[in-house]
Design a protein around this motif. Structure first.
Motif, PDB file in Angstrom:
ATOM      1  N   UNK A   1       0.823  -1.211   0.000  1.00  0.00           N
ATOM      2  CA  UNK A   1       0.000   0.000   0.000  1.00  0.00           C
ATOM      3  C   UNK A   1       0.862   1.269   0.000  1.00  0.00           C
ATOM      4  N   UNK A   2       0.456   2.246  -0.778  1.00  0.00           N
ATOM      5  CA  UNK A   2       1.091   3.562  -0.877  1.00  0.00           C
ATOM      6  C   UNK A   2       2.527   3.536  -1.406  1.00  0.00           C
ATOM      7  N   UNK A   3       2.951   2.426  -2.003  1.00  0.00           N
ATOM      8  CA  UNK A   3       4.285   2.379  -2.611  1.00  0.00           C
ATOM      9  C   UNK A   3       4.249   3.166  -3.911  1.00  0.00           C
ATOM     10  N   UNK A   4       5.235   4.015  -4.116  1.00  0.00           N
ATOM     11  CA  UNK A   4       5.333   4.811  -5.336  1.00  0.00           C
ATOM     12  C   UNK A   4       6.387   4.182  -6.248  1.00  0.00           C
ATOM     13  N   UNK A   5       5.988   3.910  -7.469  1.00  0.00           N
ATOM     14  CA  UNK A   5       6.882   3.283  -8.434  1.00  0.00           C
ATOM     15  C   UNK A   5       8.094   4.150  -8.693  1.00  0.00           C
ATOM     16  N   UNK A   6       9.250   3.488  -8.917  1.00  0.00           N
ATOM     17  CA  UNK A   6      10.500   4.178  -9.220  1.00  0.00           C
ATOM     18  C   UNK A   6      10.850   3.957 -10.676  1.00  0.00           C
ATOM     19  N   UNK A   7      11.609   4.872 -11.205  1.00  0.00           N
ATOM     20  CA  UNK A   7      12.077   4.736 -12.573  1.00  0.00           C
ATOM     21  C   UNK A   7      13.479   5.329 -12.676  1.00  0.00           C
ATOM     22  N   UNK A   8      14.184   4.964 -13.723  1.00  0.00           N
ATOM     23  CA  UNK A   8      15.521   5.494 -13.995  1.00  0.00           C
ATOM     24  C   UNK A   8      15.460   6.090 -15.389  1.00  0.00           C
ATOM     25  N   UNK A   9      15.952   7.310 -15.533  1.00  0.00           N
ATOM     26  CA  UNK A   9      15.772   7.991 -16.804  1.00  0.00           C
ATOM     27  C   UNK A   9      16.998   8.797 -17.190  1.00  0.00           C
ATOM     28  N   UNK A  10      17.376   8.687 -18.473  1.00  0.00           N
ATOM     29  CA  UNK A  10      18.440   9.539 -19.000  1.00  0.00           C
ATOM     30  C   UNK A  10      18.028  11.001 -18.947  1.00  0.00           C
ATOM     31  N   UNK A  11      16.738  11.276 -19.135  1.00  0.00           N
ATOM     32  CA  UNK A  11      16.268  12.657 -19.120  1.00  0.00           C
ATOM     33  C   UNK A  11      16.569  13.318 -17.777  1.00  0.00           C
ATOM     34  N   UNK A  12      16.428  12.545 -16.690  1.00  0.00           N
ATOM     35  CA  UNK A  12      16.738  13.088 -15.371  1.00  0.00           C
ATOM     36  C   UNK A  12      18.222  13.427 -15.262  1.00  0.00           C
ATOM     37  N   UNK A  13      19.057  12.576 -15.836  1.00  0.00           N
ATOM     38  CA  UNK A  13      20.499  12.836 -15.823  1.00  0.00           C
ATOM     39  C   UNK A  13      20.803  14.117 -16.587  1.00  0.00           C
ATOM     40  N   UNK A  14      20.216  14.249 -17.777  1.00  0.00           N
ATOM     41  CA  UNK A  14      20.471  15.418 -18.603  1.00  0.00           C
ATOM     42  C   UNK A  14      19.974  16.691 -17.928  1.00  0.00           C
ATOM     43  N   UNK A  15      18.830  16.624 -17.251  1.00  0.00           N
ATOM     44  CA  UNK A  15      18.320  17.795 -16.540  1.00  0.00           C
ATOM     45  C   UNK A  15      19.283  18.209 -15.439  1.00  0.00           C
ATOM     46  N   UNK A  16      19.798  17.210 -14.726  1.00  0.00           N
ATOM     47  CA  UNK A  16      20.740  17.495 -13.640  1.00  0.00           C
ATOM     48  C   UNK A  16      22.019  18.114 -14.180  1.00  0.00           C
ATOM     49  N   UNK A  17      22.531  17.552 -15.274  1.00  0.00           N
ATOM     50  CA  UNK A  17      23.750  18.086 -15.889  1.00  0.00           C
ATOM     51  C   UNK A  17      23.504  19.500 -16.394  1.00  0.00           C
ATOM     52  N   UNK A  18      22.330  19.728 -16.963  1.00  0.00           N
ATOM     53  CA  UNK A  18      22.008  21.058 -17.480  1.00  0.00           C
ATOM     54  C   UNK A  18      21.982  22.086 -16.342  1.00  0.00           C
ATOM     55  N   UNK A  19      21.415  21.673 -15.202  1.00  0.00           N
ATOM     56  CA  UNK A  19      21.380  22.580 -14.048  1.00  0.00           C
ATOM     57  C   UNK A  19      22.779  22.859 -13.507  1.00  0.00           C
ATOM     58  N   UNK A  20      23.654  21.809 -13.510  1.00  0.00           N
ATOM     59  CA  UNK A  20      24.992  21.950 -12.931  1.00  0.00           C
ATOM     60  C   UNK A  20      26.021  22.463 -13.924  1.00  0.00           C
ATOM     61  N   UNK A  21      25.654  22.547 -15.178  1.00  0.00           N
ATOM     62  CA  UNK A  21      26.586  23.039 -16.191  1.00  0.00           C
ATOM     63  C   UNK A  21      27.351  21.902 -16.859  1.00  0.00           C
TER      64      UNK A  21
END
Length: 130
Positions: free
Chosen positions: A35-55
């Motif tokens: 109950x109330x478990x939230x699914x996890x995912x792994x995404x290249x888009x998240x990596x790219x967003x992080x890199x974009x924020x950090x330069x």
């Protein structure tokens, strides 16, 4: 630059990404009835967003090349925070997870085949072409 121009290290990063994604999918499948478990995912888009924020900066071998280099090799794992799939608040769609698992397995096997091919090429060169 290595023997294969960094190909093996890129394939290694791809394998690490695939292994992390497999762990996230396995956790989702294991918690399908939690109950109330939230699914996890792994995404290249998240990596790219992080890199974009950090330069971005890069190793330049020529003055005319763009200046960029990715920092950090870990894939971005994230939760589907507001997603509810079942009445108990669980966010796991079993059909989607099984499809993701199959897709990730095909991707992983393709990378392993490429690494094997590169190492066989190296072995052939060491043996002198025989």
């Amino acid at each position: 630059m290595g023997i294969f121009g960094g190909t093996i290290s890129n394939l290694e990063r791809g394998l690490a990404f695939s292994a992390t994604k497999h762990k996230a999918i396995a956790q989702n499948i294991a918690n399908v009835d939690t109950p109330n478990y939230k699914a996890k995912s792994v995404s290249f888009e998240e990596i790219f967003s992080e890199v974009k924020r950090n330069g971005i900066s890069a190793n330049r071998t020529e003055e005319k090349h763009f200046n960029f280099q990715m920092r950090g090799n870990s894939p971005g794992v994230f939760n589907y925070a507001n997603f509810r799939y079942s009445h108990n608040g669980n966010g796991v769609d079993m059909d989607k997870e099984q499809a993701n698992l199959a897709t990730n397995q095909i991707y992983y096997n393709a990378l392993v085949d490429r690494v094997s091919g590169k190492l066989n090429t190296l072995q052939t060169v060491i043996r002198g072409g025989s």
